[in-house]
Write a protein that holds these residues in place. Structure first.
Motif, PDB file in Angstrom:
ATOM      1  N   TRP A 102     -43.007 -20.043  43.154  1.00  0.00           N
ATOM      2  CA  TRP A 102     -43.832 -19.998  44.353  1.00  0.00           C
ATOM      3  C   TRP A 102     -44.114 -18.577  44.775  1.00  0.00           C
ATOM      4  N   ARG A 103     -45.293 -18.378  45.322  1.00  0.00           N
ATOM      5  CA  ARG A 103     -45.658 -17.051  45.825  1.00  0.00           C
ATOM      6  C   ARG A 103     -44.635 -16.585  46.841  1.00  0.00           C
ATOM      7  N   ASN A 104     -44.285 -15.333  46.744  1.00  0.00           N
ATOM      8  CA  ASN A 104     -43.293 -14.711  47.636  1.00  0.00           C
ATOM      9  C   ASN A 104     -41.930 -15.387  47.562  1.00  0.00           C
ATOM     10  N   ASN A 105     -41.699 -16.211  46.531  1.00  0.00           N
ATOM     11  CA  ASN A 105     -40.412 -16.905  46.362  1.00  0.00           C
ATOM     12  C   ASN A 105     -40.011 -17.691  47.600  1.00  0.00           C
ATOM     13  N   GLN A 106     -40.960 -18.370  48.221  1.00  0.00           N
ATOM     14  CA  GLN A 106     -40.638 -19.136  49.415  1.00  0.00           C
ATOM     15  C   GLN A 106     -41.407 -20.454  49.460  1.00  0.00           C
ATOM     16  N   VAL A 107     -40.775 -21.446  50.089  1.00  0.00           N
ATOM     17  CA  VAL A 107     -41.416 -22.723  50.399  1.00  0.00           C
ATOM     18  C   VAL A 107     -41.501 -22.767  51.917  1.00  0.00           C
ATOM     19  N   ALA A 108     -42.737 -22.816  52.435  1.00  0.00           N
ATOM     20  CA  ALA A 108     -42.955 -22.684  53.873  1.00  0.00           C
ATOM     21  C   ALA A 108     -43.690 -23.895  54.432  1.00  0.00           C
TER      22      ALA A 108
END
Length: 196
Positions: free
Chosen positions: A88-94
């Protein structure tokens, strides 16, 4: 008959007072909850891509609760789970969240995912938020630390103080959901606690 009516009147008065106290408790909890919290929510995520199954454990989570000034015991905010070496982009699930406090139970709805969790058996005290997350048949204990607040003076043992500056100080982020680095449409599947 007059004595019976008197007893019924007293019972109704006691029931009304109990109901009002419950609403006040919910708004007090919501006021104390407001701000940004960080820590380990023991979240993991499954992800399927090109026929491969991947499992990632979140390093930490950040949850921001913004109280609705008109309903007092509900609001909006965001929930971000941070990963390492994830797709995932930026290593985050938001996710954007909508939350309510009802009879002491904190209900959190993940807008982008369309799922909900309940937070029960918790303690909010001196910048700490500890409790249990209920997500379907999954439960997990968590511990978070408050990193920002609209009014730091409100956050000592249930925060009965009022706001000085309602919107000052808490972290503001534009969270628009989660997209994989490779622009795939596969969505992560969230888990709380140990996955077997």
């Amino acid at each position: 008959m007059k004595k019976l009516m008197s007893i019924i009147s007293m019972l109704l008065l006691a029931l009304t007072a109990t109901t009002l106290v419950s609403c006040d408790d919910d708004s007090d909890i919501a006021m104390t909850l407001e701000g940004t919290w960080q820590g380990d929510m023991k979240v993991s995520t499954d992800y399927n891509y090109n026929g491969q199954h991947y499992h990632y454990q979140a390093l930490s989570s950040e949850i921001c609760f913004v109280q609705d000034p008109y309903t007092y015991s509900s609001g909006t905010g965001y929930w971000i789970d941070y990963y390492q070496n994830s797709p995932w982009r930026n290593n985050q699930v938001a996710n954007h969240i909508q939350w309510t406090v009802s009879n002491g139970v904190i209900n959190v709805y993940f807008v982008e995912e369309g799922t909900s969790v309940q937070i029960r058996d918790y303690r909010l005290y001196r910048g700490r938020f500890e409790g249990t997350i209920y997500y379907g048949n999954q439960t997990v204990d968590f511990s978070l630390v408050q990193v920002s607040s609209p009014n730091w003076n409100s956050y000592t043992d249930w925060g009965y103080d009022y706001y000085d500056d309602y919107y000052g100080g808490y972290a503001k982020k534009n969270v628009a959901g989660t997209r994989a680095k490779d622009d795939s449409t596969a969505k992560p599947v969230r888990h709380f606690g140990k996955v077997e």
